[in-house]
Design an enzyme around this catalytic site. Structure first.
Site, PDB file in Angstrom:
ATOM      1  N   LYS A 131       0.843  -1.205   0.000  1.00  0.00           N
ATOM      2  CA  LYS A 131       0.000   0.000   0.000  1.00  0.00           C
ATOM      3  C   LYS A 131       0.875   1.251   0.000  1.00  0.00           C
ATOM      4  CE  LYS A 131      -3.798  -2.350   2.378  1.00  0.00           C
ATOM      5  NZ  LYS A 131      -4.545  -2.572   3.617  1.00  0.00           N
TER       6      LYS A 131
ATOM      7  N   GLN B  93      -4.618  -1.090   9.935  1.00  0.00           N
ATOM      8  CA  GLN B  93      -4.421  -2.405   9.338  1.00  0.00           C
ATOM      9  C   GLN B  93      -4.923  -3.484  10.298  1.00  0.00           C
ATOM     10  OE1 GLN B  93      -3.449  -2.906   6.220  1.00  0.00           O
ATOM     11  NE2 GLN B  93      -3.499  -5.135   6.351  1.00  0.00           N
TER      12      GLN B  93
ATOM     13  N   ASP C 187     -11.279   2.467   4.454  1.00  0.00           N
ATOM     14  CA  ASP C 187     -11.573   1.025   4.475  1.00  0.00           C
ATOM     15  C   ASP C 187     -13.075   0.764   4.457  1.00  0.00           C
ATOM     16  OD1 ASP C 187      -9.468  -0.765   4.379  1.00  0.00           O
ATOM     17  OD2 ASP C 187      -8.898  -0.391   6.464  1.00  0.00           O
TER      18      ASP C 187
HETATM   19  N1  GUN Z   1      -6.257  -6.723   6.474  1.00  0.00           N
HETATM   20  C1  GUN Z   1      -6.406  -7.464   5.354  1.00  0.00           C
HETATM   21  N2  GUN Z   1      -6.977  -6.735   4.385  1.00  0.00           N
HETATM   22  C2  GUN Z   1      -7.176  -5.504   4.901  1.00  0.00           C
HETATM   23  C3  GUN Z   1      -7.733  -4.292   4.375  1.00  0.00           C
HETATM   24  O1  GUN Z   1      -8.175  -4.189   3.226  1.00  0.00           O
HETATM   25  N3  GUN Z   1      -7.756  -3.237   5.229  1.00  0.00           N
HETATM   26  C4  GUN Z   1      -7.300  -3.326   6.506  1.00  0.00           C
HETATM   27  N4  GUN Z   1      -7.388  -2.246   7.272  1.00  0.00           N
HETATM   28  N5  GUN Z   1      -6.789  -4.418   7.017  1.00  0.00           N
HETATM   29  C5  GUN Z   1      -6.746  -5.502   6.220  1.00  0.00           C
END
Ligand code: GUN
Length: 286
Positions: free
Chosen positions: A52, A96, A119
Site C-alpha cells: 500500500k 491495518q 476502508d
Molecule cells: N487486512 C487485510 N486486508 C485488509 C484491508 O483491506 N484493510 C485493513 N485495514 N486491514 C486488512
C-alpha cells in the site's frame, strides 16, 4: 478465461493520475495524505502495508506509517487515531487488521473519522452502503465489482453466491451484489451443504481462506468465479480458495495471485483520492 487483475488495476491507476492532476490544478495545497496504523508484527500485514505504501508513493499520495508494538494499549491507539483525525494533511486513515487480540477492533474503528475511513469499516459508512448513500466502500469488494464491470458480467437477476461473511469482504460484497440487482446468497461456516448453493451460482465469489475449497464440481459450467482467497502453502506458494480445475468449467476466473489482490490496492488508492477530493470541496464550502 482468466481475468487479469493487474491490467484492470493499471487502468484504475491511470484514471487516478487524471484525477490527481485535476485536484492539483484546482487545489494546489491539497496533496492527498494517507496514514496507516500498524500494530505488532503480523507477517501478511507487513506485506500488505508495504504494498500500500509503495503504491501510494508511485502515484503521488503522501503516505505515512504509524507503527506500534504488539503490546500497545487501547488509550494510546485511540490517541493516535484522534491525532490523525485532527490532522488536516491526513485525508485518509487505515488501521491495518487484524489487531492483536487484547485490543478492541470495533472501538478503534469507531474512533476513525468516517470521512477519512477509506476502508469503509466505520458503522456510518456501513450504514451508507446499506442505505444506498455515498460513503466509503471496502476496497476488496469494490475491486471485485470493478473487475465484473470491466468484463461486462451481467448481475441483474442473476444468482450471486458469496462464500464468507467477514466485515471487510463477505458482507459488503453481498450488499454490493444486491445493490447491482443480483439475487444473493451468503454462505458461511454454519451453512448446510455450501456446495449445493455454489453449484447454482452464475457468479461465485469465494472469500474464505481455504485452499482447494472450491472444486470443479462446485461450479456451474459457464459461471464467473472470483477468488478472493489468499493462502500461503507450506512450500511458500500463494494460492486462492479455488482448485485449478475450476478454470476448466468456469467462463471467467480470477487467478491468485494477479486477480483481486492488485485491485484491492488500486481501489484503496482511489478511495484515498476521493477522500482528498471531498476534503478540498468541503474546504471551499467553508
Ligand atoms: N487486512 C487485510 N486486508 C485488509 C484491508 O483491506 N484493510 C485493513 N485495514 N486491514 C486488512
Amino acid at each position: 478465461m482468466l481475468i487479469d487483475g493487474k491490467l484492470v488495476a493499471e487502468r484504475v491507476k491511470g484514471e487516478l493520475g487524471a484525477r490527481l492532476v485535476a485536484l492539483r490544478e484546482a487545489h494546489p495545497a491539497v496533496v492527498p495524505g494517507l496514514a496507516i496504523v500498524l500494530v505488532g508484527h503480523h507477517p501478511p500485514s507487513e506485506i500488505y502495508v508495504k504494498k500500500k505504501l509503495d503504491a501510494c508513493r508511485k502515484v503521488g499520495i503522501r503516505a505515512t506509517l504509524h507503527r506500534f508494538p504488539s503490546d500497545v494499549d487501547q488509550p494510546t491507539l485511540h490517541g493516535q487515531v484522534a491525532m490523525l483525525n485532527a490532522d488536516p494533511a491526513v485525508h485518509a486513515i487505515l488501521v491495518q487488521l487484524p489487531l492483536p487480540l487484547h485490543l478492541d477492533t470495533k472501538a478503534t474503528i469507531d474512533r476513525v473519522d468516517p470521512d477519512k475511513d477509506v476502508d469503509g469499516l466505520h458503522p456510518l459508512n456501513i450504514g451508507r452502503l446499506h442505505s444506498g448513500r455515498a460513503g466509503f466502500i471496502p476496497c476488496t469488494p469494490l475491486g471485485v465489482m470493478r473487475l465484473l464491470a470491466e468484463h461486462s458480467v451481467e448481475l441483474k437477476g442473476r444468482h450471486a453466491v458469496v462464500l464468507g461473511r467477514s466485515a471487510i469482504v463477505g458482507r459488503p460484497m453481498s450488499w454490493l451484489l444486491l445493490r447491482a440487482h443480483a439475487t444473493v446468497t451468503t454462505c458461511h461456516r454454519h451453512t448446510a451443504d455450501t456446495a449445493s448453493f455454489a453449484r447454482t451460482a452464475d457468479v461465485l465469489v469465494t472469500a474464505v481462506g481455504k485452499p482447494g475449497l472450491v472444486t470443479r464440481d462446485w461450479v456451474k459450467p459457464g459461471a464467473v468465479v472470483v477468488d478472493v482467497g489468499i493462502n500461503r502453502l507450506p512450500d511458500g506458494r500463494v494460492v486462492g480458495d479455488c482448485d485449478p480445475e475450476v478454470r476448466e468449467v468456469a467462463r471467467l476466473v480470477t487467478p491468485v495471485p494477479g486477480g483481486v489482490g492488485p485491485m484491492t490496492v488500486a481501489m484503496m488508492l482511489s478511495n484515498v483520492v476521493t477522500a482528498a477530493e471531498r476534503f478540498a470541496r468541503r474546504a471551499i464550502a467553508g
